[in-house]
Design an enzyme around this catalytic site. Sequence first.
Site, short mmCIF file in Angstrom:
data_model
loop_
_atom_site.label_atom_id
_atom_site.label_comp_id
_atom_site.label_asym_id
_atom_site.label_seq_id
_atom_site.Cartn_x
_atom_site.Cartn_y
_atom_site.Cartn_z
N ARG A 87 48.35 15.03 8.17
CA ARG A 87 48.63 14.03 7.15
C ARG A 87 48.41 12.61 7.67
NH1 ARG A 87 53.71 15.72 5.93
NH2 ARG A 87 54.78 14.00 6.95
N LYS A 143 67.03 2.69 1.29
CA LYS A 143 65.69 2.83 0.70
C LYS A 143 65.79 2.58 -0.81
CE LYS A 143 63.47 5.74 4.04
NZ LYS A 143 62.50 6.82 4.26
N GLU A 170 65.13 12.52 17.70
CA GLU A 170 65.49 11.70 16.53
C GLU A 170 66.91 12.08 16.11
OE1 GLU A 170 63.13 10.68 12.61
OE2 GLU A 170 64.35 12.45 12.24
P1 GTP Z 1 58.97 11.05 8.43
O1 GTP Z 1 57.51 11.28 8.28
O2 GTP Z 1 59.75 11.89 7.46
O3 GTP Z 1 59.45 11.21 9.84
O4 GTP Z 1 59.19 9.54 8.00
P2 GTP Z 1 59.41 8.24 8.90
O5 GTP Z 1 58.91 8.45 10.28
O6 GTP Z 1 58.93 7.05 8.13
O7 GTP Z 1 60.98 8.18 9.09
P3 GTP Z 1 62.16 7.89 8.11
O8 GTP Z 1 63.14 7.22 9.00
O9 GTP Z 1 61.77 7.14 6.88
O10 GTP Z 1 62.67 9.32 7.63
C1 GTP Z 1 62.82 10.37 8.52
C2 GTP Z 1 63.68 11.47 7.95
O11 GTP Z 1 64.82 10.93 7.28
C3 GTP Z 1 63.05 12.35 6.92
O12 GTP Z 1 62.32 13.39 7.50
C4 GTP Z 1 64.28 12.89 6.16
O13 GTP Z 1 64.94 13.89 6.91
C5 GTP Z 1 65.18 11.68 6.15
N1 GTP Z 1 64.92 10.86 4.95
C6 GTP Z 1 64.31 9.67 4.89
N2 GTP Z 1 64.24 9.21 3.66
C7 GTP Z 1 64.82 10.12 2.85
C8 GTP Z 1 65.06 10.21 1.44
O14 GTP Z 1 64.71 9.35 0.66
N3 GTP Z 1 65.72 11.32 1.00
C9 GTP Z 1 66.14 12.31 1.83
N4 GTP Z 1 66.77 13.36 1.30
N5 GTP Z 1 65.93 12.26 3.17
C10 GTP Z 1 65.27 11.18 3.67
MG MG Z 2 60.32 10.31 11.41
#
Ligand code: GTP
Ligand code: MG
Length: 235
Positions: A87, A143, A170
């Site tokens: 991706r 968010k 993480e």
């Molecule tokens: P990822 O590709 O998911 O790792 O995104 P990122 O590297 O931008 O990290 P981010 O900190 O935004 O989110 C990482 C993880 O937080 C996700 O895999 C979810 O487990 C959780 N998470 C983040 N945003 C959301 C959301 O809007 N809803 C839910 N249910 N979980 C979230």
């Molecule tokens: Mg992440």
Amino acid sequence: MTVPAEVPPVRAEVGLLALLQENGDLLLDEGLSVARELQLYRFALAEMRTKLAVLQDEITLSDDYNPIEHISARIKTPRSIAEKLRRRGHPLTLESMQANLDDLAGMRVICTFVSDVYRLLKVMDRHPDVAILTVKDYIAAPKPNGYRGLHAIVETPVHLAEASHPVRVEIQFRTIAMDFWASLEHKTYYKYDKTVPDALLRELTEAAEHAHELDLRMEAIHRQIRGGDDRAGGQ
Ligand code: GTP
Ligand code: MG
């Protein structure tokens, strides 16, 4: 004599090998190192779990108060590793996996109150074997959909017989209310296959605000019960 069961964790990674070979980027030898690498992340999770359990016990004993409701941990599945690398347009190799993915080892620490999240982060920051690399504070700045939680990427050394390896983990800190919301929101996305009706999205965002209000009220009540004692999860 039967051989001890050390094989299953390695066998579980065969899926990654198959997916990666499908792409033609990875040789068998490298595939085996992927399995070894993931073992390292498993050890890192065990290390972090122990460190957090020690902190939890220490705070519980000194303050007569338990800041952690529960902890869960997982290793990213081979399919999910391959999907995320694809991706994001990264090559499906061992080096790429190590360099580009921060969530190969993931933990969720569910706290009682919001202040516990910051308290634990502060205590971990002082830990000589834990380096906090990045923090995304979606509690202070939720968010747009209402998601709250604090995500920290930490690094901890795993000491093996031959050498020590720094490993990234993480850690997602949430309160019970935040976790409750996130799991319902996650299920909603699955159910609607990512095309959630607008009205439902609005309702979810509103519910996130209610969950946050509840967090604040519960913590205020808790402080009253403790007679304003700041040790009760105080920041
Ligand atoms: P990822 O590709 O998911 O790792 O995104 P990122 O590297 O931008 O990290 P981010 O900190 O935004 O989110 C990482 C993880 O937080 C996700 O895999 C979810 O487990 C959780 N998470 C983040 N945003 C959301 C959301 O809007 N809803 C839910 N249910 N979980 C979230
Ligand atoms: Mg992440």
